[in-house]
Structures are given as C-alpha cells and as structure tokens.
Design an enzyme around this catalytic site. Sequence first.
Site, PDB file in Angstrom:
ATOM      1  N   ASP A 119     -12.389  21.255 -17.580  1.00 32.36           N
ATOM      2  CA  ASP A 119     -11.873  19.889 -17.530  1.00 32.36           C
ATOM      3  C   ASP A 119     -12.743  19.014 -18.417  1.00 32.36           C
ATOM      4  O   ASP A 119     -13.831  19.417 -18.837  1.00 32.36           O
ATOM      5  CB  ASP A 119     -11.920  19.375 -16.079  1.00 32.36           C
ATOM      6  CG  ASP A 119     -11.397  17.953 -15.959  1.00 32.36           C
ATOM      7  OD1 ASP A 119     -10.387  17.643 -16.616  1.00 32.36           O
ATOM      8  OD2 ASP A 119     -12.008  17.141 -15.241  1.00 32.36           O
ATOM      9  N   GLY A 133      -8.556  11.179 -22.086  1.00 29.17           N
ATOM     10  CA  GLY A 133      -7.192  10.641 -22.000  1.00 29.17           C
ATOM     11  C   GLY A 133      -6.877   9.513 -22.960  1.00 29.17           C
ATOM     12  O   GLY A 133      -5.715   9.174 -23.173  1.00 29.17           O
ATOM     13  N   ASN A 156      -5.159  17.844 -17.340  1.00 31.54           N
ATOM     14  CA  ASN A 156      -3.787  17.602 -17.792  1.00 31.54           C
ATOM     15  C   ASN A 156      -3.750  17.180 -19.255  1.00 31.54           C
ATOM     16  O   ASN A 156      -2.856  17.566 -20.000  1.00 31.54           O
ATOM     17  CB  ASN A 156      -3.146  16.497 -16.949  1.00 31.54           C
ATOM     18  CG  ASN A 156      -2.877  16.939 -15.533  1.00 31.54           C
ATOM     19  OD1 ASN A 156      -1.762  17.296 -15.197  1.00 31.54           O
ATOM     20  ND2 ASN A 156      -3.901  16.936 -14.703  1.00 31.54           N
ATOM     21  N   GLU A 200     -13.620   7.679 -10.188  1.00 33.45           N
ATOM     22  CA  GLU A 200     -15.019   7.993 -10.502  1.00 33.45           C
ATOM     23  C   GLU A 200     -15.966   7.077  -9.720  1.00 33.45           C
ATOM     24  O   GLU A 200     -17.065   7.463  -9.356  1.00 33.45           O
ATOM     25  CB  GLU A 200     -15.286   7.819 -12.004  1.00 33.45           C
ATOM     26  CG  GLU A 200     -14.573   8.831 -12.886  1.00 33.45           C
ATOM     27  CD  GLU A 200     -15.336  10.139 -13.046  1.00 33.45           C
ATOM     28  OE1 GLU A 200     -16.549  10.156 -12.808  1.00 33.45           O
ATOM     29  OE2 GLU A 200     -14.693  11.138 -13.408  1.00 33.45           O
ATOM     30  N   CYS A 206      -2.725  14.128 -13.401  1.00 27.35           N
ATOM     31  CA  CYS A 206      -4.095  13.892 -13.842  1.00 27.35           C
ATOM     32  C   CYS A 206      -5.013  14.454 -12.766  1.00 27.35           C
ATOM     33  O   CYS A 206      -4.740  14.299 -11.569  1.00 27.35           O
ATOM     34  CB  CYS A 206      -4.336  12.391 -14.024  1.00 27.35           C
ATOM     35  SG  CYS A 206      -6.049  11.965 -14.358  1.00 27.35           S
ATOM     36  N   THR A 207      -6.093  15.096 -13.213  1.00 30.51           N
ATOM     37  CA  THR A 207      -7.012  15.748 -12.279  1.00 30.51           C
ATOM     38  C   THR A 207      -7.517  14.847 -11.154  1.00 30.51           C
ATOM     39  O   THR A 207      -7.799  15.305 -10.058  1.00 30.51           O
ATOM     40  CB  THR A 207      -8.265  16.211 -13.040  1.00 30.51           C
ATOM     41  OG1 THR A 207      -8.698  15.124 -13.860  1.00 30.51           O
ATOM     42  CG2 THR A 207      -7.980  17.428 -13.871  1.00 30.51           C
TER      43      THR A 207
HETATM   44  N1  DGL Z   1      -9.055  15.243 -16.840  1.00 33.78           N
HETATM   45  C1  DGL Z   1      -8.181  14.207 -17.358  1.00 33.78           C
HETATM   46  C2  DGL Z   1      -6.733  14.577 -17.018  1.00 33.78           C
HETATM   47  O1  DGL Z   1      -6.444  15.345 -16.130  1.00 33.78           O
HETATM   48  C3  DGL Z   1      -8.531  12.848 -16.808  1.00 33.78           C
HETATM   49  C4  DGL Z   1      -9.849  12.319 -17.300  1.00 33.78           C
HETATM   50  C5  DGL Z   1      -9.890  12.084 -18.802  1.00 33.78           C
HETATM   51  O2  DGL Z   1      -9.211  11.167 -19.310  1.00 33.78           O
HETATM   52  O3  DGL Z   1     -10.624  12.819 -19.471  1.00 33.78           O
HETATM   53  O4  DGL Z   1      -5.843  14.091 -17.663  1.00 33.78           O
END
Ligand code: DGL
Length: 267
Positions: A13, A46, A77, A155, A187-188
């Site tokens: 991730d 993102g 994602n 966060e 989104c995670t």
């Molecule tokens: N891990 C991202 C997602 O699932 C969210 C955090 C980011 O923007 O890096 O889209």
Amino acid sequence: MTTRPEFPIGVFDSGVGGLTVARALMQRLPNERIFYFGDTARVPYGIKSEETIAHFALQIAQFLLEKQVKLLIVACNTMAAVAARAIADLAPVPVLDVIEAGAQAAAAATRNKSVGVIGTLATVTSGAYDRAIHRHDPAIRIVSQACPLLVPLVEEGWLDHPVTRLTAQEYLAPVLAQSVDTLVLGCTHYPLLKPLLQQVAGAGVRLVDSAETVAARTEALLRERGLTRTDGTARHEFFVTDVPQRFQQIGERFLGRALAPVHVVKW
Ligand code: DGL
C-alpha cells in the site's frame, strides 16, 4: 520461478491504510505469513499523476518479489486503479487487487443496479471501478465521488468525529441522491469509517469493504493453486520507507495487535 506454500504473501500500500487488508487476511488465514510494504515516505498517492503512481507501484512489487512472495496483493486502490496490468505483467506469481474484488462484490450485492463508488481522486478519475463493475454487469449505473479529505481524517484517528461526519455527509449527498443501494469503499482507509459511513448512508445501503472480499479471494486462490500454508507460526514482517514509529503506532490501532518487526527501506 518456483513458489511454495511456506513462502509469504506480499501485501502493499502507499502507507498504513492497507493494513485493513492485512487484518482481514490475518483473520481469515491465520497460518499465512504476510510481508507488508507501506510507502510512508511518499504517501499519499491518491493526488499524484498516473505515471508517478505506476512507477512507485512497480518499484514496490519488485522489492517484494525479491523477498520470494508466493502471491502479491495490491491493497492500495489507487495503485490498483492505475497499475494493476503493469504489476501483473511484471510478476511471475499471481496478483490480486482490491478493485477487482470490490467490483465483483458490488455487482453481486446491488438489487436496483445502482452502485456508488468512493475513493481517492486518482482512483475515481481512472474509471477503474466503472470498468471492473461493468465487466460483471454492463447494466449497472455507477455514481462515483472522490473524497480526498477522508484519508487525512482517518490518519488523524477521527473515526467518529463531527468533522468527519460532516465531511462524509457532504461527499455522499450527491451519491445518495441517485438512490444507490450499494456503496463501494474504494480506498484502504474507508473500512475504518464503516460505522460512520453506514449511519450517513442509511441502513438501506449495503457497504462493500474490499478488504474482506480480497481476503476471501486470496483463500480461494491459494486453495486452487495448492499454495495454502497449513502449519507453522505466522511471523509477519513490515517494511516502510520512513517514520517507522508513526507507522507502528497507527498500524497497531488499525490491526488491533502488536506490529513488529518494522524495517526501514531506503531507496
Ligand atoms: N491507499 C490509498 C488508496 O487506497 C489511499 C491513500 C493514498 O492516497 O495514498 O487509494
């Protein structure tokens, strides 16, 4: 490349959020070892360009492949949205990602064929969920909404905070106005907001959590390929690119268990 049941599963991730996927895997597959990579030096992804996101994604996939993982799971994602194909082309092992799993679950869940998708700007702009859902059922109407403020709020640990509630209400209003009966948490970080999002969306809307669906698909894939690890203690390892203490602190809240060892990778 030979792969074996005792090899770990690589999960990656842009940061700490993918631990929602790791947690679902640990619950469903307690014998499996997980090597988790969080790119804490470069998060958030993102809001970055597709080119940059794809470059980072391939770098991480390569790192985990060198650690001899038997399967790669793209828990982010945003990376799955723009680089799933490139990662699959690179990897000599199977690759699963949260988008395909979430799309399948959403197509199966909707009754009125109206699905809402929320995610980062890059995920929504890529149209990856639309394509993946339409592969299952082209008749489904999709209403997408980027919710960039939700990642920093999670966060911050504001999982049940008036500011988060107001933000979610604002983002979801146009989606709910389209009478969706299913909402994909694309989104995670969003699975952490599930209780709040369920209240805002109302009981009539089914939330699709890709963390759970990807864990179910992992179990099935390992079984099909004869790669399930049946014994041994599951010692997990965590790799980050910066601030390991913060990762550990937030991560332990995400996972609800101690998180170690955390290695720092310098590129
Ligand atoms: N891990 C991202 C997602 O699932 C969210 C955090 C980011 O923007 O890096 O889209």
